[in-house]
Design an enzyme around this catalytic site. Structure first.
Site, PDB file in Angstrom:
ATOM      1  N   GLY A  26       0.943  -1.403  -0.083  1.00  0.00           N
ATOM      2  CA  GLY A  26       0.155   0.007  -0.007  1.00  0.00           C
ATOM      3  C   GLY A  26       0.751   1.222   0.011  1.00  0.00           C
ATOM      4  CG  ASP A  72       4.924  -6.759  15.853  1.00  0.00           C
ATOM      5  OD1 ASP A  72       4.293  -5.668  15.661  1.00  0.00           O
ATOM      6  OD2 ASP A  72       4.604  -7.786  15.954  1.00  0.00           O
ATOM      7  CB  VAL A  73       5.434  -0.893  14.637  1.00  0.00           C
ATOM      8  CG1 VAL A  73       6.643  -0.691  13.235  1.00  0.00           C
ATOM      9  CG2 VAL A  73       4.045  -1.026  14.188  1.00  0.00           C
ATOM     10  CE1 TYR A 167      -6.972   2.847  10.537  1.00  0.00           C
ATOM     11  CE2 TYR A 167      -8.724   4.396  10.080  1.00  0.00           C
ATOM     12  CZ  TYR A 167      -7.338   3.789   9.833  1.00  0.00           C
ATOM     13  OH  TYR A 167      -6.837   4.287   8.916  1.00  0.00           O
ATOM     14  CE  LYS A 171      -4.405   5.146  11.337  1.00  0.00           C
ATOM     15  NZ  LYS A 171      -2.923   5.383  10.677  1.00  0.00           N
TER      16      LYS A 171
END
Ligand SMILES: NC(=O)c1ccc[n+]([C@@H]2O[C@H](COP(=O)([O-])OP(=O)(O)OC[C@H]3O[C@@H](n4cnc5c(N)ncnc54)[C@H](OP(=O)(O)O)[C@@H]3O)[C@@H](O)[C@H]2O)c1
Length: 259
Positions: A26, A72-73, A167, A171
């Protein structure tokens, strides 16, 4: 005062080291290619090692510099180890693109502890610790830097029927984190900004379209944006011409949603 040339815009990123998270697909994959094409050495971060290796090879074949970094963040230890590794491979990171992110795709009351932690740790905690790790090193070395956090237009506009409360929460927090870090780090010449994309083609969006159907019919331009349509904004935020731009969030949604 030093006079800048006209136009005061350069996309030359030679000598810069860019860390891009979520580079395996992406938007992040595109960001990695664009930054490398402009001369930055890129640390491409994600969990899928094979995809990172393909990306790194593609960038090297095009004459660029890229190191694939499996990380892996959502794991603080992996972040700290990864930053050390990038430092030894490429030098000090002075461009951080905090892009990795996942959706919840469940209504708030249906989110169990595991999903809650995964979304919070990937979308908020990871960007926090990466930004702090990168900024700390820049401060020690007295170097300027640019951090771009990828938020979402959902931080500003959420709709009934879309299961995305968690989400949206993460954000929205990214926008506020951006503002607070920008103010705290302005004196160190570290600029922190965010981009809030609307719907752009990616693995995440393909998954969403599968779940909810073709939403582009509800957009004024009846289309989904392509990742390359964000190139100029990304480059602006890491280029000298945005030296005074910090603590802002640029919405790029093609007018898809209301204001
Ligand atoms: N596309 C859009 O329309 C849109 C709109 C608004 C906001 N955004 C935001 O843009 C960012 C990129 O999204 P995208 O649409 O490009 O999605 P995508 O294609 O699903 O890419 C997400 C990336 O995040 C990485 N990632 C996920 N969890 C990770 C973890 N724990 N550790 C490391 N990497 C992880 C994935 O890599 P691995 O699986 O290899 O780890 C992948 O490279 C996200 O923050 C998203 O919220 C996208």
């Amino acid at each position: 005062m030093k006079k800048a040339g006209i136009p005061n815009f350069s996309t030359d990123l030679s000598g810069r080291v860019a860390l891009v998270t979520g580079a395996t697909s992406g938007l992040g994959e595109r960001f990695a290619h664009v930054l490398a094409a402009c001369g930055a050495s890129v640390a491409a971060v994600g969990r899928r090692a094979e995809k990172l290796a393909d990306l790194a090879q593609g960038i090297r074949d095009a004459g660029g510099v890229c190191e694939p970094i499996t990380m892996d963040v959502s794991d603080r230890t992996q972040i700290r180890d990864g930053l050390q590794r990038i430092q030894s491979l490429l030098g000090t990171v002075d461009i951080l693109i905090n892009n990795a992110g996942i959706v919840d795709a469940r209504h708030a009351t249906k989110i169990d502890d595991e999903l809650f932690d995964r979304v919070m740790n990937t979308n908020l905690e990871g960007p926090w610790f990466l930004a702090c790790g990168v900024a700390e090193r820049l401060m020690q070395e007295k170097k300027p830097g640019r951090i771009v956090n990828i938020s979402s237009i959902a931080a500003f506009n959420t709709q009934a029927g879309m299961p995305q409360a968690l989400y949206v929460t993460t954000k929205g927090a990214i926008v506020r984190m951006t503002e607070a870090m920008a103010v705290e780090w302005a004196k160190f010449n570290i600029n922190v900004n965010a981009i809030a994309p609307g719907t752009f083609r990616s693995e995440m969006v393909d998954g969403m379209l599968e779940r909810v159907g073709d939403i582009s019919q509800y957009f004024p331009r009846q289309r989904i944006c392509e990742p390359e349509e964000m190139d100029s904004t990304l480059l602006f935020l890491v280029s000298p011409s945005s030296a005074c731009v910090t603590g802002t969030c640029i919405k790029i949604d093609d007018g898809q949603l209301g204001r």
